[in-house]
Enzyme design. Structure first.
Site, short mmCIF file in Angstrom:
data_model
loop_
_atom_site.label_atom_id
_atom_site.label_comp_id
_atom_site.label_asym_id
_atom_site.label_seq_id
_atom_site.Cartn_x
_atom_site.Cartn_y
_atom_site.Cartn_z
N ASN A 17 0.84 -1.21 0.00
CA ASN A 17 0.00 0.00 0.00
C ASN A 17 0.86 1.25 0.00
OD1 ASN A 17 -3.07 -0.50 0.20
ND2 ASN A 17 -2.15 -2.10 1.47
N LYS A 68 5.12 4.46 25.84
CA LYS A 68 4.44 4.73 24.57
C LYS A 68 4.24 6.24 24.38
CE LYS A 68 0.76 3.12 21.61
NZ LYS A 68 0.05 1.94 21.16
N ILE A 96 -2.76 3.41 17.67
CA ILE A 96 -2.46 4.84 17.85
C ILE A 96 -3.14 5.28 19.14
CG2 ILE A 96 -2.73 7.14 16.85
CD1 ILE A 96 -0.91 5.36 15.14
N ASN A 110 -6.78 5.16 8.05
CA ASN A 110 -6.28 3.79 7.99
C ASN A 110 -7.03 3.02 6.91
OD1 ASN A 110 -4.90 1.39 8.93
ND2 ASN A 110 -6.81 0.77 9.93
N HIS A 112 -8.35 -0.86 6.11
CA HIS A 112 -8.60 -2.13 6.81
C HIS A 112 -9.23 -3.12 5.82
CE1 HIS A 112 -9.28 -4.73 10.22
NE2 HIS A 112 -10.46 -4.99 9.71
#
Ligand code: GRF
Length: 191
Positions: A17, A68, A96, A110, A112
């Site tokens: 992608n 994180k 995220i 995104n 999916h």
């Protein structure tokens, strides 16, 4: 000065992608350039693809950051420094979290490999095949605090009644490689 929008692609794996988005930018089909690849797996194939397209890469090891929050702060700083307009997740295998969402919320999308809200999470195509679905598809959506639950921007469905997972994954990828660049282009021109 260039008027082109600046994309960051986040990816963890093969990067087909990424390749489709970079090629669409280079062909003028997306009015933007891929200004940055963010990759949490330095050995991933997508890193080589970025090099071949001359795209700057930030490849990091998550374990190099104490938390994180620290990791996402560093990434958000990098997005700021590179003047990123839109973040495109493309097989980025991390959730995220609040630090990035608080700074880039509404500017992260995104892709999916299912017709969301069906089959969120990992191994979506396998899950759908196990379930026996007859119509598969791909979704582009905004990223929010949920897993694959943000507002849907675009979907493309296709019928498949075979049982060959590799063949099906090939069809899914082919749809993704059309739908994702086309959707990014539409978003950037404000449709
Ligand atoms: C794609 O199927 C995408 O839908 C999912 O991860 C996969 C990434 O594939 N989120 P690639 O690395 O772009 O080939």
């Amino acid at each position: 000065m260039s008027q082109k929008k600046r994309l960051a692609v986040f990816a963890s794996g093969t990067g087909t992608n990424f390749e489709a988005i970079a090629a669409a930018c280079e062909a003028g089909k997306i009015p933007a350039e891929v200004a940055l690849l963010v990759c949490d797996k330095p050995a991933a194939a997508v890193v080589g693809r970025a090099a071949r397209h001359g795209v700057k890469t930030f490849a990091f090891q998550p374990k190099d950051y104490p938390t994180k929050v620290d990791m996402e702060s560093a990434i958000a700083d990098l997005l700021d420094e590179n003047g990123i307009d839109l973040v495109c997740l493309a097989g980025y295998m991390r959730i995220i979290a609040d630090t990035l969402l608080s700074r880039y919320g509404g500017r992260i999308i995104n892709i999916h490999p299912s017709l969301l809200p069906a089959f969120p999470g990992a191994r979506a195509v396998e899950q759908a095949m196990d379930y026996g679905v007859k119509v598969y598809g791909v979704t582009v959506h905004y990223v929010d605090r949920t897993v694959d639950g943000g507002r849907i921007i675009a979907q493309q469905a296709f019928p498949y009644e075979g049982h060959d997972l590799d063949e099906l994954l090939g069809f899914v990828h082919a749809v993704e490689h059309e739908l994702y660049p086309a959707t990014i282009a539409r978003l950037l021109v404000g449709e």
